[in-house]
Design a protein around this motif. Structure first.
Motif, mmCIF file in Angstrom:
data_model
loop_
_atom_site.group_PDB
_atom_site.id
_atom_site.type_symbol
_atom_site.label_atom_id
_atom_site.label_comp_id
_atom_site.label_asym_id
_atom_site.label_seq_id
_atom_site.Cartn_x
_atom_site.Cartn_y
_atom_site.Cartn_z
ATOM 1 N N PRO A 88 30.217 -10.433 37.876
ATOM 2 C CA PRO A 88 30.049 -9.224 38.689
ATOM 3 C C PRO A 88 30.849 -9.255 39.986
ATOM 4 O O PRO A 88 31.322 -8.235 40.456
ATOM 5 N N LYS A 89 31.012 -10.458 40.553
ATOM 6 C CA LYS A 89 31.775 -10.557 41.792
ATOM 7 C C LYS A 89 33.246 -10.210 41.546
ATOM 8 O O LYS A 89 33.880 -9.535 42.365
ATOM 9 N N MET A 90 33.769 -10.651 40.423
ATOM 10 C CA MET A 90 35.159 -10.344 40.082
ATOM 11 C C MET A 90 35.342 -8.843 39.871
ATOM 12 O O MET A 90 36.356 -8.270 40.272
ATOM 13 N N VAL A 91 34.365 -8.201 39.247
ATOM 14 C CA VAL A 91 34.435 -6.754 39.021
ATOM 15 C C VAL A 91 34.440 -6.037 40.371
ATOM 16 O O VAL A 91 35.225 -5.121 40.602
ATOM 17 N N ALA A 92 33.585 -6.470 41.287
ATOM 18 C CA ALA A 92 33.517 -5.851 42.604
ATOM 19 C C ALA A 92 34.837 -6.027 43.351
ATOM 20 O O ALA A 92 35.350 -5.079 43.943
ATOM 21 N N LEU A 93 35.389 -7.222 43.329
ATOM 22 C CA LEU A 93 36.661 -7.475 44.002
ATOM 23 C C LEU A 93 37.784 -6.669 43.375
ATOM 24 O O LEU A 93 38.634 -6.108 44.072
ATOM 25 N N SER A 94 37.783 -6.596 42.058
ATOM 26 C CA SER A 94 38.802 -5.815 41.358
ATOM 27 C C SER A 94 38.690 -4.344 41.728
ATOM 28 O O SER A 94 39.689 -3.675 41.960
ATOM 29 N N SER A 95 37.467 -3.832 41.794
ATOM 30 C CA SER A 95 37.246 -2.436 42.163
ATOM 31 C C SER A 95 37.704 -2.176 43.591
ATOM 32 O O SER A 95 38.327 -1.160 43.870
ATOM 33 N N GLN A 96 37.400 -3.102 44.502
ATOM 34 C CA GLN A 96 37.820 -2.946 45.895
ATOM 35 C C GLN A 96 39.343 -2.947 46.007
ATOM 36 O O GLN A 96 39.922 -2.156 46.749
ATOM 37 N N ALA A 97 39.984 -3.815 45.258
ATOM 38 C CA ALA A 97 41.447 -3.880 45.281
ATOM 39 C C ALA A 97 42.044 -2.589 44.736
ATOM 40 O O ALA A 97 43.029 -2.075 45.268
ATOM 41 N N HIS A 98 41.434 -2.066 43.681
ATOM 42 C CA HIS A 98 41.922 -0.816 43.094
ATOM 43 C C HIS A 98 41.767 0.338 44.084
ATOM 44 O O HIS A 98 42.683 1.148 44.253
ATOM 45 N N VAL A 99 40.643 0.415 44.744
ATOM 46 C CA VAL A 99 40.415 1.470 45.741
ATOM 47 C C VAL A 99 41.411 1.320 46.891
ATOM 48 O O VAL A 99 41.986 2.308 47.351
ATOM 49 N N ALA A 100 41.630 0.103 47.354
ATOM 50 C CA ALA A 100 42.588 -0.130 48.437
ATOM 51 C C ALA A 100 43.983 0.320 48.024
ATOM 52 O O ALA A 100 44.714 0.923 48.811
ATOM 53 N N TYR A 101 44.341 0.043 46.778
ATOM 54 C CA TYR A 101 45.646 0.478 46.262
ATOM 55 C C TYR A 101 45.729 2.000 46.230
ATOM 56 O O TYR A 101 46.734 2.585 46.649
ATOM 57 N N LEU A 102 44.677 2.656 45.769
ATOM 58 C CA LEU A 102 44.678 4.118 45.705
ATOM 59 C C LEU A 102 44.771 4.739 47.099
ATOM 60 O O LEU A 102 45.493 5.709 47.310
ATOM 61 N N VAL A 103 44.050 4.162 48.048
ATOM 62 C CA VAL A 103 44.098 4.663 49.426
ATOM 63 C C VAL A 103 45.499 4.483 49.991
ATOM 64 O O VAL A 103 46.058 5.398 50.609
ATOM 65 N N SER A 104 46.079 3.321 49.773
ATOM 66 C CA SER A 104 47.428 3.047 50.255
ATOM 67 C C SER A 104 48.422 4.015 49.637
ATOM 68 O O SER A 104 49.302 4.555 50.319
ATOM 69 N N ASP A 105 48.298 4.255 48.348
ATOM 70 C CA ASP A 105 49.182 5.172 47.635
ATOM 71 C C ASP A 105 49.013 6.594 48.163
ATOM 72 O O ASP A 105 49.996 7.308 48.373
ATOM 73 N N ALA A 106 47.780 7.003 48.422
ATOM 74 C CA ALA A 106 47.510 8.344 48.950
ATOM 75 C C ALA A 106 48.103 8.499 50.347
ATOM 76 O O ALA A 106 48.683 9.538 50.670
ATOM 77 N N LYS A 107 47.975 7.464 51.173
ATOM 78 C CA LYS A 107 48.545 7.526 52.527
ATOM 79 C C LYS A 107 50.064 7.683 52.458
ATOM 80 O O LYS A 107 50.654 8.427 53.245
ATOM 81 N N ALA A 108 50.692 6.975 51.538
ATOM 82 C CA ALA A 108 52.144 7.085 51.383
ATOM 83 C C ALA A 108 52.524 8.496 50.932
ATOM 84 O O ALA A 108 53.501 9.074 51.428
#
Length: 77
Positions: free
Chosen positions: A13-33
């Motif tokens: 579950p910890k890996m899933v949470a970290l993966s989800s956080q990384a994915h959200v961070a990527y989406l936010v970064s992409d949206a900002k760009a």
């Protein structure tokens, strides 16, 4: 595939949470760009269209500039 993902999520579950956080961070970064790119394009359009400002032969230029400037947060008094 779904069952294997569900099984993996139960085991790690910890890996899933970290993966989800990384994915959200990527989406936010992409949206900002994307937002920055859109803002730059609007700024270039505003600069070009401003050359026609006040020209009565160009219909709706003042309204268009007003809309673009409002979107950019720019005011020209």
């Amino acid at each position: 595939m779904k069952k294997s993902l569900e099984r993996w999520a139960k085991v790690c579950p910890k890996m899933v949470a970290l993966s989800s956080q990384a994915h959200v961070a990527y989406l936010v970064s992409d949206a900002k760009a994307d937002i920055a790119e859109l803002g730059a394009a609007l700024a270039r359009a505003e600069h070009f269209i401003a050359g026609f400002e006040g020209d009565s032969a160009q219909e709706n230029v003042d309204s268009l500039l007003s809309d673009i400037r409002r979107a950019l947060g720019v005011t020209h008094g």
